[in-house]
Design a protein around this motif. Structure first.
Motif, short mmCIF file in Angstrom:
data_model
loop_
_atom_site.label_atom_id
_atom_site.label_comp_id
_atom_site.label_asym_id
_atom_site.label_seq_id
_atom_site.Cartn_x
_atom_site.Cartn_y
_atom_site.Cartn_z
N PHE A 44 0.85 -1.20 0.00
CA PHE A 44 0.00 0.00 0.00
C PHE A 44 0.88 1.25 0.00
O PHE A 44 0.98 1.97 1.01
CB PHE A 44 -0.91 0.01 1.23
CG PHE A 44 -1.70 -1.26 1.40
CD1 PHE A 44 -2.77 -1.53 0.56
CD2 PHE A 44 -1.35 -2.18 2.38
CE1 PHE A 44 -3.50 -2.70 0.71
CE2 PHE A 44 -2.08 -3.35 2.53
CZ PHE A 44 -3.15 -3.62 1.69
N PRO A 45 1.52 1.57 -1.12
CA PRO A 45 2.45 2.71 -1.15
C PRO A 45 1.77 4.06 -0.96
O PRO A 45 2.40 5.02 -0.54
CB PRO A 45 3.11 2.61 -2.53
CG PRO A 45 2.18 1.79 -3.35
CD PRO A 45 1.46 0.88 -2.40
N ARG A 46 0.50 4.16 -1.24
CA ARG A 46 -0.20 5.44 -1.08
C ARG A 46 -0.29 5.85 0.39
O ARG A 46 -0.36 7.04 0.69
CB ARG A 46 -1.59 5.36 -1.69
CG ARG A 46 -1.53 5.11 -3.20
CD ARG A 46 -2.83 5.51 -3.85
NE ARG A 46 -2.87 5.09 -5.24
CZ ARG A 46 -2.31 5.76 -6.23
NH1 ARG A 46 -1.66 6.86 -5.98
NH2 ARG A 46 -2.41 5.32 -7.47
N GLY A 72 4.15 17.10 6.24
CA GLY A 72 4.77 18.24 5.57
C GLY A 72 6.02 17.87 4.80
O GLY A 72 6.87 18.73 4.55
N ILE A 73 6.16 16.60 4.43
CA ILE A 73 7.33 16.13 3.69
C ILE A 73 6.91 15.96 2.24
O ILE A 73 5.81 15.50 1.94
CB ILE A 73 7.85 14.81 4.30
CG1 ILE A 73 8.27 15.06 5.75
CG2 ILE A 73 9.00 14.26 3.49
CD1 ILE A 73 8.63 13.82 6.52
N ALA A 74 7.80 16.30 1.33
CA ALA A 74 7.46 16.35 -0.10
C ALA A 74 7.01 15.00 -0.66
O ALA A 74 6.05 14.94 -1.42
CB ALA A 74 8.65 16.87 -0.89
N SER A 75 7.70 13.93 -0.31
CA SER A 75 7.32 12.63 -0.88
C SER A 75 7.56 11.51 0.13
O SER A 75 8.29 11.68 1.11
CB SER A 75 8.12 12.35 -2.16
OG SER A 75 9.47 12.08 -1.83
N GLY A 76 6.96 10.37 -0.16
CA GLY A 76 7.14 9.20 0.70
C GLY A 76 8.57 8.71 0.69
O GLY A 76 9.08 8.23 1.70
N ALA A 77 9.24 8.86 -0.45
CA ALA A 77 10.65 8.44 -0.54
C ALA A 77 11.53 9.25 0.41
O ALA A 77 12.43 8.71 1.06
CB ALA A 77 11.14 8.56 -1.97
N SER A 78 11.25 10.55 0.50
CA SER A 78 12.02 11.40 1.43
C SER A 78 11.78 10.97 2.87
O SER A 78 12.72 10.95 3.68
CB SER A 78 11.61 12.86 1.26
OG SER A 78 11.93 13.32 -0.01
N LEU A 79 10.55 10.62 3.19
CA LEU A 79 10.24 10.15 4.54
C LEU A 79 10.97 8.85 4.84
O LEU A 79 11.54 8.69 5.92
CB LEU A 79 8.73 9.97 4.70
CG LEU A 79 8.25 9.44 6.05
CD1 LEU A 79 8.64 10.40 7.17
CD2 LEU A 79 6.74 9.22 6.02
N THR A 99 0.96 9.83 4.42
CA THR A 99 1.59 10.12 5.72
C THR A 99 2.65 11.20 5.56
O THR A 99 2.74 12.11 6.40
CB THR A 99 2.21 8.83 6.30
OG1 THR A 99 1.21 7.83 6.41
CG2 THR A 99 2.82 9.09 7.65
N ALA A 100 3.44 11.11 4.51
CA ALA A 100 4.47 12.12 4.27
C ALA A 100 3.84 13.49 4.06
O ALA A 100 4.32 14.49 4.61
CB ALA A 100 5.32 11.73 3.07
N ARG A 101 2.77 13.55 3.28
CA ARG A 101 2.11 14.84 3.03
C ARG A 101 1.56 15.42 4.33
O ARG A 101 1.65 16.62 4.56
CB ARG A 101 0.99 14.67 2.01
CG ARG A 101 1.48 14.98 0.61
CD ARG A 101 0.36 14.99 -0.41
NE ARG A 101 0.49 13.77 -1.20
CZ ARG A 101 -0.36 12.74 -1.17
NH1 ARG A 101 -1.43 12.76 -0.41
NH2 ARG A 101 -0.15 11.68 -1.92
#
Length: 133
Positions: A48-50, A60-67, A55-57
């Motif tokens: 469930f990548p969404r 306040g984080i730009a993308s899930g990869a950054s998180l 969660t990242a949004r």
């Protein structure tokens, strides 16, 4: 192969590997709990990548990869600090045990006539037979 499938497979493999290490008693339970927790979190995120992106949004984080990168860095940092702490604790314990053994040997030698064992040197490992002491 999509990244989400690879992430899910990796999470499941980590869970199986940790359980196998536990079964063989090669990993203590207190460490296995951490790794099992990570595996339980990582495996569903692949399916469930969404969830990760939302969660990242919300954070306040730009993308899930950054998180994921931030949390991975934080995890590695915490593991390093914990291992340093464990190493320091074990060094102190080893020093204390060595001192206790030395005092027991001295007591046995003084009161009961036991010889004090000397550290042996392996004479066969010397490269020059003329240098032996």
């Amino acid at each position: 192969m999509q990244l989400s499938v690879l992430t899910s497979i990796t999470g499941v493999l980590v869970l199986v590997w940790i359980l196998e290490l536990l079964r063989r008693q090669q990993l203590r339970e207190k460490y296995a709990a951490l790794w099992l927790g990570i595996g339980v979190v990582v495996a569903p995120l692949g399916f469930f990548p969404r969830v990760l992106d939302s969660t990242a949004r919300r954070l306040g984080i730009a993308s899930g990869a950054s998180l994921v990168l931030f949390l991975g860095f934080l995890l590695v940092l915490l593991v390093c600090v914990h291992l340093s702490w464990e190493t320091s604790r074990l060094e102190a314990e080893t020093r204390t045990l060595a001192e206790d053994v030395a005092m027991m040997r001295a007591h046995l030698a003084e009161h009961h006539g036991f010889p004090i064992a000397r550290a042996s040197t392996d004479q066969s490992s010397l490269s020059d037979p003329e240098v032996r002491t």
